[in-house]
Write a protein that holds these residues in place. Structure first.
Motif, PDB file in Angstrom:
ATOM      1  N   LEU A 109      16.729  21.655  40.834  1.00 42.42           N
ATOM      2  CA  LEU A 109      17.505  22.215  39.719  1.00 42.42           C
ATOM      3  C   LEU A 109      17.774  23.705  39.933  1.00 42.42           C
ATOM      4  O   LEU A 109      18.882  24.190  39.681  1.00 42.42           O
ATOM      5  N   ILE A 110      16.771  24.413  40.415  1.00 40.19           N
ATOM      6  CA  ILE A 110      16.934  25.852  40.664  1.00 40.19           C
ATOM      7  C   ILE A 110      17.932  26.084  41.789  1.00 40.19           C
ATOM      8  O   ILE A 110      18.830  26.918  41.669  1.00 40.19           O
ATOM      9  N   LEU A 111      17.802  25.342  42.869  1.00 39.48           N
ATOM     10  CA  LEU A 111      18.719  25.492  43.993  1.00 39.48           C
ATOM     11  C   LEU A 111      20.147  25.159  43.577  1.00 39.48           C
ATOM     12  O   LEU A 111      21.095  25.868  43.941  1.00 39.48           O
ATOM     13  N   ARG A 112      20.305  24.122  42.791  1.00 37.56           N
ATOM     14  CA  ARG A 112      21.639  23.748  42.305  1.00 37.56           C
ATOM     15  C   ARG A 112      22.244  24.866  41.455  1.00 37.56           C
ATOM     16  O   ARG A 112      23.421  25.190  41.578  1.00 37.56           O
ATOM     17  N   ALA A 113      21.447  25.492  40.611  1.00 39.88           N
ATOM     18  CA  ALA A 113      21.936  26.589  39.771  1.00 39.88           C
ATOM     19  C   ALA A 113      22.343  27.795  40.609  1.00 39.88           C
ATOM     20  O   ALA A 113      23.379  28.421  40.368  1.00 39.88           O
ATOM     21  N   ILE A 114      21.529  28.118  41.615  1.00 34.37           N
ATOM     22  CA  ILE A 114      21.845  29.260  42.484  1.00 34.37           C
ATOM     23  C   ILE A 114      23.124  28.992  43.262  1.00 34.37           C
ATOM     24  O   ILE A 114      23.998  29.854  43.370  1.00 34.37           O
ATOM     25  N   ARG A 115      23.257  27.785  43.805  1.00 33.90           N
ATOM     26  CA  ARG A 115      24.478  27.435  44.547  1.00 33.90           C
ATOM     27  C   ARG A 115      25.703  27.453  43.645  1.00 33.90           C
ATOM     28  O   ARG A 115      26.775  27.905  44.045  1.00 33.90           O
ATOM     29  N   SER A 116      25.541  26.968  42.436  1.00 35.25           N
ATOM     30  CA  SER A 116      26.650  26.987  41.475  1.00 35.25           C
ATOM     31  C   SER A 116      27.079  28.416  41.178  1.00 35.25           C
ATOM     32  O   SER A 116      28.276  28.725  41.133  1.00 35.25           O
ATOM     33  N   ALA A 117      26.115  29.292  40.974  1.00 27.99           N
ATOM     34  CA  ALA A 117      26.422  30.700  40.702  1.00 27.99           C
ATOM     35  C   ALA A 117      27.118  31.338  41.899  1.00 27.99           C
ATOM     36  O   ALA A 117      28.094  32.084  41.743  1.00 27.99           O
ATOM     37  N   GLU A 118      26.638  31.027  43.103  1.00 32.96           N
ATOM     38  CA  GLU A 118      27.266  31.606  44.296  1.00 32.96           C
ATOM     39  C   GLU A 118      28.703  31.116  44.450  1.00 32.96           C
ATOM     40  O   GLU A 118      29.605  31.898  44.753  1.00 32.96           O
ATOM     41  N   ARG A 119      28.926  29.824  44.251  1.00 32.47           N
ATOM     42  CA  ARG A 119      30.296  29.291  44.341  1.00 32.47           C
ATOM     43  C   ARG A 119      31.200  29.952  43.315  1.00 32.47           C
ATOM     44  O   ARG A 119      32.354  30.259  43.598  1.00 32.47           O
ATOM     45  N   LEU A 120      30.675  30.185  42.136  1.00 37.15           N
ATOM     46  CA  LEU A 120      31.460  30.815  41.078  1.00 37.15           C
ATOM     47  C   LEU A 120      31.815  32.253  41.433  1.00 37.15           C
ATOM     48  O   LEU A 120      32.957  32.683  41.227  1.00 37.15           O
ATOM     49  N   VAL A 121      30.880  33.005  41.978  1.00 39.01           N
ATOM     50  CA  VAL A 121      31.160  34.384  42.388  1.00 39.01           C
ATOM     51  C   VAL A 121      32.194  34.384  43.515  1.00 39.01           C
ATOM     52  O   VAL A 121      33.133  35.187  43.505  1.00 39.01           O
ATOM     53  N   CYS A 122      32.044  33.477  44.467  1.00 32.63           N
ATOM     54  CA  CYS A 122      33.024  33.384  45.564  1.00 32.63           C
ATOM     55  C   CYS A 122      34.398  32.989  45.026  1.00 32.63           C
ATOM     56  O   CYS A 122      35.422  33.518  45.473  1.00 32.63           O
ATOM     57  N   PHE A 123      34.427  32.075  44.063  1.00 28.29           N
ATOM     58  CA  PHE A 123      35.690  31.693  43.432  1.00 28.29           C
ATOM     59  C   PHE A 123      36.317  32.905  42.752  1.00 28.29           C
ATOM     60  O   PHE A 123      37.521  33.139  42.857  1.00 28.29           O
ATOM     61  N   GLY A 124      35.502  33.685  42.060  1.00 28.78           N
ATOM     62  CA  GLY A 124      35.998  34.891  41.395  1.00 28.78           C
ATOM     63  C   GLY A 124      36.564  35.884  42.383  1.00 28.78           C
ATOM     64  O   GLY A 124      37.612  36.493  42.144  1.00 28.78           O
ATOM     65  N   MET A 125      35.899  36.049  43.530  1.00 32.68           N
ATOM     66  CA  MET A 125      36.417  36.967  44.553  1.00 32.68           C
ATOM     67  C   MET A 125      37.740  36.451  45.094  1.00 32.68           C
ATOM     68  O   MET A 125      38.683  37.214  45.284  1.00 32.68           O
ATOM     69  N   GLY A 126      37.816  35.146  45.336  1.00 31.05           N
ATOM     70  CA  GLY A 126      39.063  34.555  45.830  1.00 31.05           C
ATOM     71  C   GLY A 126      40.179  34.651  44.821  1.00 31.05           C
ATOM     72  O   GLY A 126      41.346  34.853  45.170  1.00 31.05           O
ATOM     73  N   LEU A 127      39.828  34.537  43.576  1.00 29.99           N
ATOM     74  CA  LEU A 127      40.814  34.615  42.503  1.00 29.99           C
ATOM     75  C   LEU A 127      41.488  35.977  42.467  1.00 29.99           C
ATOM     76  O   LEU A 127      42.692  36.078  42.241  1.00 29.99           O
ATOM     77  N   PHE A 128      40.723  37.021  42.729  1.00 29.27           N
ATOM     78  CA  PHE A 128      41.267  38.380  42.646  1.00 29.27           C
ATOM     79  C   PHE A 128      41.635  38.966  44.004  1.00 29.27           C
ATOM     80  O   PHE A 128      42.161  40.067  44.071  1.00 29.27           O
ATOM     81  N   GLU A 129      41.374  38.217  45.083  1.00 31.29           N
ATOM     82  CA  GLU A 129      41.667  38.738  46.415  1.00 31.29           C
ATOM     83  C   GLU A 129      43.146  39.049  46.603  1.00 31.29           C
ATOM     84  O   GLU A 129      43.522  40.079  47.127  1.00 31.29           O
ATOM     85  N   ASN A 130      43.996  38.151  46.168  1.00 31.18           N
ATOM     86  CA  ASN A 130      45.437  38.336  46.319  1.00 31.18           C
ATOM     87  C   ASN A 130      46.094  38.696  44.989  1.00 31.18           C
ATOM     88  O   ASN A 130      47.282  38.474  44.802  1.00 31.18           O
ATOM     89  N   TYR A 131      45.286  39.219  44.078  1.00 28.44           N
ATOM     90  CA  TYR A 131      45.798  39.577  42.769  1.00 28.44           C
ATOM     91  C   TYR A 131      46.794  40.739  42.912  1.00 28.44           C
ATOM     92  O   TYR A 131      46.477  41.724  43.556  1.00 28.44           O
ATOM     93  N   PRO A 132      47.987  40.596  42.355  1.00 28.23           N
ATOM     94  CA  PRO A 132      48.984  41.670  42.519  1.00 28.23           C
ATOM     95  C   PRO A 132      48.538  42.967  41.873  1.00 28.23           C
ATOM     96  O   PRO A 132      48.053  42.978  40.743  1.00 28.23           O
ATOM     97  N   ASN A 133      48.668  44.030  42.615  1.00 31.10           N
ATOM     98  CA  ASN A 133      48.310  45.350  42.102  1.00 31.10           C
ATOM     99  C   ASN A 133      49.568  46.193  42.093  1.00 31.10           C
ATOM    100  O   ASN A 133      49.973  46.732  43.109  1.00 31.10           O
ATOM    101  N   ASP A 134      50.208  46.299  40.926  1.00 33.08           N
ATOM    102  CA  ASP A 134      51.474  47.006  40.854  1.00 33.08           C
ATOM    103  C   ASP A 134      51.274  48.491  40.605  1.00 33.08           C
ATOM    104  O   ASP A 134      52.208  49.195  40.297  1.00 33.08           O
ATOM    105  N   LYS A 135      50.062  48.989  40.779  1.00 29.90           N
ATOM    106  CA  LYS A 135      49.794  50.414  40.553  1.00 29.90           C
ATOM    107  C   LYS A 135      49.908  51.223  41.860  1.00 29.90           C
ATOM    108  O   LYS A 135      49.564  52.355  41.909  1.00 29.90           O
ATOM    109  N   LYS A 136      50.344  50.593  42.939  1.00 26.31           N
ATOM    110  CA  LYS A 136      50.381  51.261  44.248  1.00 26.31           C
ATOM    111  C   LYS A 136      51.448  52.299  44.318  1.00 26.31           C
ATOM    112  O   LYS A 136      52.486  52.296  43.904  1.00 26.31           O
TER     113      LYS A 136
END
Length: 179
Positions: free
Chosen positions: A152-179
């Motif tokens: 259960l602990i390992l599953r929770a840690i893996r879930s959290a890691e996948r979520l953080v990686c998903f969050g990074m991927g979500l914002f990786e190509n996020y348009p930044n119009d402030k350039k």
């Protein structure tokens, strides 16, 4: 104190959940190396690394009023909310807190579900010695409880890691119009 926390949740644009703090807390709770697997330690280390990057590179712009985009803040808050949720167990034995990270009266140096399993194994060992017989079925059941808790602990840690990686991927190509 409760009112201040509620005001902060309502007024701050970004939820006050810090992925790096969560990852460090997970690593601190895994210090008892007698029951922790190498897989669990490496997953927790990976979570820490990803959380540090996510917190510095993704959360920083959302906290800056000049760079704040409402849709960016909304997606970020969704990731942060779900990160906290990844450490909530759907069902627990009596006396074990559903949240793996926090328990009353405060933070504990160990996951409550793991402490419960260790106490069950200790109880099995004491009972077997007191009855002067080695009940193999009882020992298997006790160790099964420990393995289930670790899973259960390992599953929770893996879930959290996948979520953080998903969050990074979500914002990786996020348009930044402030350039």
């Amino acid at each position: 104190m409760t009112a201040e926390a509620i005001l902060r949740l309502v007024n701050d644009p970004v939820l006050p959940f810090y992925p790096l703090d969560i990852a460090l807390d997970v690593q601190n709770k895994l210090k008892d190396k007698s029951v922790v697997t190498q897989s669990m330690l490496s997953t927790a280390s990976s979570l820490r690394d990803h959380a540090a990057f996510f917190q510095s590179e993704t959360m920083r712009p959302a906290n800056d009023p000049k760079e704040r985009d409402p849709s960016h803040v909304r997606m970020l808050n969704d990731v942060l909310r779900d990160l906290e949720k990844s450490f909530i167990l759907p069902q627990t034995p009596p006396g074990v807190y559903r949240n793996l990270l926090y328990s009353l009266p405060g933070r504990t140096p160990q996951f409550s579900v793991l402490r419960f399993s260790q106490e069950a194994v200790l109880h099995c060992n004491v009972t077997s010695r007191a009855l002067k017989h080695n009940s193999a079925a009882k020992e298997v059941l006790c160790h099964s409880t420990m393995n289930q808790s670790l899973s259960l602990i390992l599953r929770a840690i893996r879930s959290a890691e996948r979520l953080v990686c998903f969050g990074m991927g979500l914002f990786e190509n996020y348009p930044n119009d402030k350039k």
